[in-house]
Write an enzyme that holds these catalytic residues in place. Structure first.
Site, short mmCIF file in Angstrom:
data_model
loop_
_atom_site.label_atom_id
_atom_site.label_comp_id
_atom_site.label_asym_id
_atom_site.label_seq_id
_atom_site.Cartn_x
_atom_site.Cartn_y
_atom_site.Cartn_z
N LYS A 1 -0.82 4.34 -8.03
CA LYS A 1 -0.60 5.76 -8.60
C LYS A 1 0.55 6.07 -9.37
CE LYS A 1 0.48 10.37 -7.24
NZ LYS A 1 0.07 11.50 -6.64
N LYS B 1 1.56 2.43 -5.01
CA LYS B 1 2.27 1.55 -6.47
C LYS B 1 1.40 2.14 -7.46
CE LYS B 1 2.22 -2.31 -4.33
NZ LYS B 1 2.05 -1.93 -2.82
N GLY C 1 -4.43 -4.09 -3.93
CA GLY C 1 -5.71 -3.08 -4.08
C GLY C 1 -4.95 -1.77 -4.44
N HIS C 2 -4.87 -1.69 -5.65
CA HIS C 2 -4.02 -0.32 -6.38
C HIS C 2 -4.94 0.64 -6.56
CE1 HIS C 2 -0.57 -3.41 -7.28
NE2 HIS C 2 -0.82 -3.35 -6.02
N ARG D 1 -5.29 0.13 8.68
CA ARG D 1 -3.98 -0.28 8.57
C ARG D 1 -3.22 0.39 9.99
NH1 ARG D 1 -3.70 2.45 2.77
NH2 ARG D 1 -4.54 0.78 1.60
N THR E 1 -5.91 -11.46 3.37
CA THR E 1 -7.15 -10.89 2.81
C THR E 1 -8.15 -11.92 2.41
OG1 THR E 1 -6.00 -11.07 0.54
CG2 THR E 1 -5.64 -9.10 1.61
N GLN F 1 1.99 -5.85 -3.23
CA GLN F 1 2.48 -6.14 -1.85
C GLN F 1 3.62 -5.43 -1.67
OE1 GLN F 1 1.33 -9.67 -3.47
NE2 GLN F 1 -0.41 -8.49 -3.14
N ASP G 1 0.90 -1.24 0.21
CA ASP G 1 0.02 -0.05 0.12
C ASP G 1 0.69 1.27 0.05
OD1 ASP G 1 -2.27 -1.52 0.16
OD2 ASP G 1 -2.13 -1.67 2.37
N GLU G 2 2.02 1.16 -0.56
CA GLU G 2 2.95 2.40 -0.83
C GLU G 2 2.39 3.43 -1.67
OE1 GLU G 2 3.87 -0.52 -0.91
OE2 GLU G 2 5.29 -1.32 0.38
P1 GDP Z 1 -0.96 0.33 -3.60
O1 GDP Z 1 -1.28 -0.77 -3.02
O2 GDP Z 1 0.60 0.28 -3.29
O3 GDP Z 1 -1.23 0.89 -5.02
O4 GDP Z 1 -1.52 1.47 -2.44
P2 GDP Z 1 -3.15 1.47 -2.19
O5 GDP Z 1 -3.84 2.26 -3.39
O6 GDP Z 1 -3.53 0.36 -1.63
O7 GDP Z 1 -2.93 2.66 -1.00
C1 GDP Z 1 -2.37 3.98 -1.12
C2 GDP Z 1 -3.46 4.98 -0.68
O8 GDP Z 1 -2.99 6.49 -0.63
C3 GDP Z 1 -4.67 5.17 -1.64
O9 GDP Z 1 -5.82 5.42 -1.13
C4 GDP Z 1 -4.14 6.42 -2.88
O10 GDP Z 1 -5.19 6.96 -3.43
C5 GDP Z 1 -3.30 7.30 -1.54
N1 GDP Z 1 -2.34 8.11 -2.02
C6 GDP Z 1 -1.26 7.60 -2.97
N2 GDP Z 1 -0.29 8.53 -2.93
C7 GDP Z 1 -0.70 9.37 -2.12
C8 GDP Z 1 -0.21 10.72 -1.49
O11 GDP Z 1 0.87 10.89 -2.10
N3 GDP Z 1 -0.75 11.33 -0.65
C9 GDP Z 1 -1.93 10.89 -0.04
N4 GDP Z 1 -2.69 11.77 0.75
N5 GDP Z 1 -2.57 9.95 -0.54
C10 GDP Z 1 -1.82 9.04 -1.54
P1 IMO Z 2 -0.82 -4.34 -2.37
O1 IMO Z 2 -0.56 -4.79 -3.73
C1 IMO Z 2 -1.08 -4.44 2.14
C2 IMO Z 2 -1.24 -8.92 3.65
C3 IMO Z 2 -2.36 -9.22 4.25
C4 IMO Z 2 -1.78 -10.04 5.04
C5 IMO Z 2 -0.78 -10.83 4.45
C6 IMO Z 2 -1.00 -12.26 3.91
O2 IMO Z 2 -2.29 -3.43 -2.37
O3 IMO Z 2 0.08 -3.35 -1.71
P2 IMO Z 2 -2.68 -12.94 1.71
O4 IMO Z 2 -3.99 -12.36 1.47
O5 IMO Z 2 -1.66 -12.45 0.64
O6 IMO Z 2 -2.45 -14.22 2.08
O7 IMO Z 2 -2.36 -11.95 3.14
O8 IMO Z 2 -0.27 -9.97 3.40
N1 IMO Z 2 -1.24 -8.30 2.21
C7 IMO Z 2 -1.22 -6.89 1.93
N2 IMO Z 2 -0.96 -5.88 2.63
N3 IMO Z 2 -1.20 -4.62 0.74
C8 IMO Z 2 -1.26 -5.52 -0.25
O9 IMO Z 2 -1.32 -5.74 -1.50
C9 IMO Z 2 -1.43 -6.78 0.31
N4 IMO Z 2 -1.47 -8.07 -0.04
C10 IMO Z 2 -1.56 -9.12 1.10
O10 IMO Z 2 -3.07 -8.19 4.97
O11 IMO Z 2 -1.20 -9.59 6.29
MG MG Z 3 -2.74 -1.57 -1.70
#
Ligand code: GDP
Ligand code: IMO
Ligand code: MG
Length: 423
Positions: free
Chosen positions: A18, A16, A40-41, A304, A129, A223, A13-14
């Protein structure tokens, strides 16, 4: 040509999605190489939010081919839901989506096994998940799995029934689950019909031919490195190699073809699910960070866990992945804090160390912090490094100095445009 890689350096959830959407403009192919719908991107384009689970985040760029590589595990139903959602936005997904025949299929009974296994672990659960990821990769390595390439074979139904029977046998060791298998199977088979019409290829040839023909390729990680099956906080990890080496096995490209490796980190740290997290903030500060950053899972909606950035942890991920440049996201979220902390080393049994220990949950491990002044102003949406407050620049430059890798991109908000590049 080479394959450039973008991957998460923390626990996922860094941001990625975006960043891949932004970078995709410069590439011909965007490829997922591991993971599945546990990802979940999030992309926010013209105010519209889309969360992608299986489809690569290059899908909003019109001239780009999006590949789901052999290392990915696919839930047909989730994939079809995504395709429908994107088609409704007028994206014509099927023309630009390619699936590797060697990608494995998640069956409804894989999800049942995931749920049963987690339930049986009680407090020791992984915090999965529950998308069936672990059991599907187990069947892959156990040589029992079904693959996308199988769906066109005449014996597919029979193969499905054999694997399902095996799963039902295994489920007998667990207490009964509340799971409507019949209706899940119905949706699954309807989705298989849809997938039969999507272009399937021998992904390894597809990607290597593209490289040979001068096409540029971006591999999109799912991840994060701390969830890697080998190098993450085992057993609280996912079931695939989320690190750069996963690109080679998940797309069928040689290590000699790996180009830039762009590592992405938040300006702080989060994790969802169980497992060690040395810089986690418990109590009010953690809650404040969660609120400011809207830190709720994009796939499951779970809150989180939040904490400060962890330099030894990031240096570890940089080493394992061979990161050549860094992207920092969510710097805007830290505007809420008067003081911002960075863990610069650990005390482990009384000794100072930069090394990530085998047992990150060791009770004798304490992060050592450096505190920096906050910037007390809103930096959301700023896209020029020059106009950032001095203290933001000091924070970024401190990170860069400690991590010894250039920070080339900084994200200042969730929208596509809230981003600045840095030479
Ligand atoms: P991913 O799994 O690495 O693609 O990240 P996620 O989508 O799960 O989580 C990132 C969250 O932070 C999402 O809700 C994005 O819309 C949001 N986001 C991404 N970049 C930024 C940022 O620079 N600032 C803020 N406030 N939100 C951001
Ligand atoms: P993105 O790509 C954050 C975590 C789950 C759990 C562990 C194992 O959006 O960054 P799994 O369903 O793979 O058996 O879960 O990994 N996890 C994530 N946490 N972002 C994800 O993906 C994740 N995918 C799995 O919360 O701790
Ligand atoms: Mg995510």
């Amino acid at each position: 040509m080479n394959v450039d890689v973008l991957l998460g350096l923390q626990w996922g959830d860094e941001g990625k999605g975006k960043i891949v959407d932004f970078l995709a403009d410069k590439y011909d192919l965007v490829c997922r190489f591991q993971g599945g719908p546990n990802a979940g991107h999030t992309l926010i384009i013209n105010g519209h939010k889309t969360v992608l689970h299986t489809i690569p985040s290059g899908i909003f760029r019109h001239d780009i081919t999006n590949v789901i590589g052999n290392g990915v595990v696919i839930d047909p139903f989730t994939l079809c839901e995504e395709i429908d959602e994107l088609n409704d936005l007028g994206l014509n997904v099927t023309e630009r989506l390619i699936i590797a025949k060697r990608a494995h299929l998640i069956l409804p009974t894989h999800r049942m096994l995931d749920a049963a296994s987690e339930k049986s672990k009680g407090l020791a659960k992984i915090g999965s998940t529950l998308r069936g990821i672990g059991p599907t990769y187990m069947d892959k390595t156990g040589r029992n799995g079904l693959r996308i390439g199988d769906i066109l074979r005449s014996d597919f139904r029979q193969k499905y029934e054999t694997l399902k029977a095996k799963h039902l046998g295994l489920l007998k060791i667990y207490p009964e689950l509340d799971f409507d298998l019949e209706s899940e199977e119905e949706k699954w088979w309807t989705s298989i019909e849809v997938l039969r019409k999507i272009q399937q290829v021998n992904g390894e040839y597809f990607v290597n031919d593209a490289l040979k023909n001068g096409k540029s390729v971006l591999a999109e990680g799912a991840q994060g490195s701390m969830l890697d099956i080998d190098f993450g906080t085992y057993p609280f990890v996912t079931s695939s190699n989320t690190v750069t080496s996963g690109v080679c096995s998940g797309l069928g490209v040689s290590p000699r073809h790996i180009g830039k490796v762009i590592g992405i980190t938040k300006a702080y740290c989060t994790r969802v699910g169980s497992g060690p997290f040395p810089t986690e903030l418990h109590g009010e500060s953690g809650e404040e960070l969660r609120k400011a950053g809207h830190e709720f899972g994009a796939t499951t909606g779970r809150p989180r866990r939040c904490g400060w950035i962890d330099i030894p942890q990031l240096k570890y991920s940089i080493m394992i992945n061979g990161v050549t440049e860094l992207t920092v996201t969510k710097a805007d979220v830290l505007s809420a804090f008067d003081a911002i902390k960075l863990a610069t080393s650990y005390q482990y049994d009384g000794k100072d160390t930069m090394e990530l220990p085998y047992d990150l949950d060791h009770p004798g491990l304490t992060p050592q912090y450096l505190s920096m002044d906050g910037w007390n102003s809103d930096i959301s949406g700023i896209n020029d490094y020059g106009v950032l407050p001095k203290n933001v620049k000091s924070f970024i430059e401190k990170m860069e100095q400690l991590l010894e890798v250039p920070i080339t991109l900084i994200s200042t908000g969730p929208e596509r445009e809230a981003l600045l590049t840095r030479d």
